[in-house]
Enzyme design. Structure first.
Site, PDB file in Angstrom:
ATOM      1  N   ARG A  35       0.876  -1.164   0.000  1.00 13.61           N
ATOM      2  CA  ARG A  35       0.000   0.000   0.000  1.00 13.61           C
ATOM      3  C   ARG A  35       0.921   1.224   0.000  1.00 13.61           C
ATOM      4  O   ARG A  35       2.048   1.165   0.503  1.00 13.61           O
ATOM      5  CB  ARG A  35      -0.863   0.028   1.264  1.00 13.61           C
ATOM      6  CG  ARG A  35      -1.824  -1.141   1.390  1.00 13.61           C
ATOM      7  CD  ARG A  35      -2.529  -1.105   2.755  1.00 13.61           C
ATOM      8  NE  ARG A  35      -3.452  -2.214   2.915  1.00 13.61           N
ATOM      9  CZ  ARG A  35      -3.180  -3.352   3.559  1.00 13.61           C
ATOM     10  NH1 ARG A  35      -2.001  -3.534   4.140  1.00 13.61           N
ATOM     11  NH2 ARG A  35      -4.093  -4.304   3.652  1.00 13.61           N
ATOM     12  N   LYS A  60      -2.067  -2.129   8.665  1.00 10.34           N
ATOM     13  CA  LYS A  60      -3.464  -2.285   9.084  1.00 10.34           C
ATOM     14  C   LYS A  60      -3.545  -3.316  10.186  1.00 10.34           C
ATOM     15  O   LYS A  60      -2.829  -4.313  10.174  1.00 10.34           O
ATOM     16  CB  LYS A  60      -4.318  -2.744   7.894  1.00 10.34           C
ATOM     17  CG  LYS A  60      -4.854  -1.625   7.053  1.00 10.34           C
ATOM     18  CD  LYS A  60      -5.859  -2.189   6.065  1.00 10.34           C
ATOM     19  CE  LYS A  60      -6.649  -1.090   5.424  1.00 10.34           C
ATOM     20  NZ  LYS A  60      -7.645  -1.599   4.492  1.00 10.34           N
ATOM     21  N   HIS A 129      -2.562   2.224  -5.914  1.00 10.29           N
ATOM     22  CA  HIS A 129      -3.149   0.969  -5.415  1.00 10.29           C
ATOM     23  C   HIS A 129      -3.355  -0.043  -6.550  1.00 10.29           C
ATOM     24  O   HIS A 129      -3.378  -1.252  -6.309  1.00 10.29           O
ATOM     25  CB  HIS A 129      -4.458   1.254  -4.682  1.00 10.29           C
ATOM     26  CG  HIS A 129      -4.751   0.283  -3.585  1.00 10.29           C
ATOM     27  ND1 HIS A 129      -4.022   0.235  -2.408  1.00 10.29           N
ATOM     28  CD2 HIS A 129      -5.682  -0.698  -3.486  1.00 10.29           C
ATOM     29  CE1 HIS A 129      -4.501  -0.732  -1.639  1.00 10.29           C
ATOM     30  NE2 HIS A 129      -5.510  -1.316  -2.273  1.00 10.29           N
ATOM     31  N   ARG A 132      -0.666  -2.561  -6.571  1.00 14.34           N
ATOM     32  CA  ARG A 132      -0.882  -3.614  -5.562  1.00 14.34           C
ATOM     33  C   ARG A 132      -1.859  -4.668  -6.094  1.00 14.34           C
ATOM     34  O   ARG A 132      -1.611  -5.863  -5.981  1.00 14.34           O
ATOM     35  CB  ARG A 132      -1.403  -2.973  -4.276  1.00 14.34           C
ATOM     36  CG  ARG A 132      -1.766  -3.941  -3.158  1.00 14.34           C
ATOM     37  CD  ARG A 132      -2.175  -3.124  -1.928  1.00 14.34           C
ATOM     38  NE  ARG A 132      -2.942  -3.873  -0.960  1.00 14.34           N
ATOM     39  CZ  ARG A 132      -2.417  -4.630   0.006  1.00 14.34           C
ATOM     40  NH1 ARG A 132      -1.108  -4.750   0.119  1.00 14.34           N
ATOM     41  NH2 ARG A 132      -3.193  -5.263   0.864  1.00 14.34           N
ATOM     42  N   HIS A 155      -3.952  -9.334   4.218  1.00 14.15           N
ATOM     43  CA  HIS A 155      -5.410  -9.351   4.370  1.00 14.15           C
ATOM     44  C   HIS A 155      -5.792 -10.187   5.578  1.00 14.15           C
ATOM     45  O   HIS A 155      -5.307 -11.293   5.743  1.00 14.15           O
ATOM     46  CB  HIS A 155      -6.077  -9.942   3.121  1.00 14.15           C
ATOM     47  CG  HIS A 155      -6.041  -9.050   1.931  1.00 14.15           C
ATOM     48  ND1 HIS A 155      -6.265  -9.515   0.653  1.00 14.15           N
ATOM     49  CD2 HIS A 155      -5.816  -7.715   1.801  1.00 14.15           C
ATOM     50  CE1 HIS A 155      -6.184  -8.507  -0.196  1.00 14.15           C
ATOM     51  NE2 HIS A 155      -5.897  -7.409   0.479  1.00 14.15           N
ATOM     52  N   TYR A 164      -9.869 -11.248  -6.210  1.00 16.55           N
ATOM     53  CA  TYR A 164      -8.978 -11.360  -7.365  1.00 16.55           C
ATOM     54  C   TYR A 164      -9.347 -12.528  -8.276  1.00 16.55           C
ATOM     55  O   TYR A 164      -9.043 -12.503  -9.463  1.00 16.55           O
ATOM     56  CB  TYR A 164      -7.518 -11.454  -6.909  1.00 16.55           C
ATOM     57  CG  TYR A 164      -7.082 -10.201  -6.191  1.00 16.55           C
ATOM     58  CD1 TYR A 164      -7.014  -8.986  -6.856  1.00 16.55           C
ATOM     59  CD2 TYR A 164      -6.775 -10.217  -4.842  1.00 16.55           C
ATOM     60  CE1 TYR A 164      -6.646  -7.821  -6.201  1.00 16.55           C
ATOM     61  CE2 TYR A 164      -6.404  -9.055  -4.170  1.00 16.55           C
ATOM     62  CZ  TYR A 164      -6.346  -7.862  -4.865  1.00 16.55           C
ATOM     63  OH  TYR A 164      -5.974  -6.719  -4.223  1.00 16.55           O
TER      64      TYR A 164
END
Length: 184
Positions: A35, A60, A129, A132, A155, A164
């Protein structure tokens, strides 16, 4: 659905980016699936060339994670570090000093990518992004298990990574429409 770039489009962006620091920034983001906020916080000590990994700290959910370091990116980073001599952060702003290291600005990174995308002539809505997302799709299309992609991207939920599978067109060329078999 997130916008993604083909491998050829990513390569064209890198070829168009002549400035070594700019190329290193974009290559690091794409080759590790970072990110933009993770890239600007990335410290020099986060690059582990022995294990070919990048340590992404306090991202995150306040967890550290490791992602891959590509050999090509490592080569560019070595040239960049030798030339620019950053102090603490891998990529620092112009006013950075040893006493007061300054992170590279997110706006500068976006501008670098936008200029390259425009010069290459890509008409997609490309953001940082997007690099990514493209990293994830390229791994998936090369057969990388979704669980590894989930880990590399940081994630929490596998559902986030599964998006994806709806984007990839890998194998579509092998599928024949039933219409083509009709005797009409």
């Amino acid at each position: 659905m997130p916008e993604v770039l083909s491998e050829e489009e990513v390569a064209a962006i890198f070829k168009e980016t002549k400035n070594l620091k700019h190329k290193a920034v974009l290559m690091t983001i794409h080759s590790a699936g970072l990110r933009i906020g993770e890239l600007v916080k990335l410290k020099i000590k986060g690059i582990d060339s022995n294990r070919m990994q990048i340590k992404v700290e306090q991202v995150k959910f306040k967890k550290d994670r490791y992602t891959i370091l590509s050999q090509r990116t490592l080569e560019i980073l070595r040239l960049y570090i030798k030339q620019e001599k950053p102090f603490e952060y891998l990529f620092e702003g112009q006013k950075s000093t040893k006493e007061t290291p300054v992170k590279y600005s997110k706006a500068s990174i976006s501008a670098i990518l936008n200029r390259a995308v425009e010069k290459v002539g890509i008409s997609k809505n490309v953001t940082v992004h997007t690099l990514r997302h493209s990293f994830a799709i390229h791994l998936l299309e090369r057969g990388t298990d979704l669980r590894y992609i989930q880990s590399l991207l940081g994630h929490e939920s596998p559902k986030t990574t599964q998006i994806y599978t709806h984007i990839t067109t890998k194998g579509f060329d092998q599928i024949k429409s039933p219409m083509d078999s009709l005797d009409i």
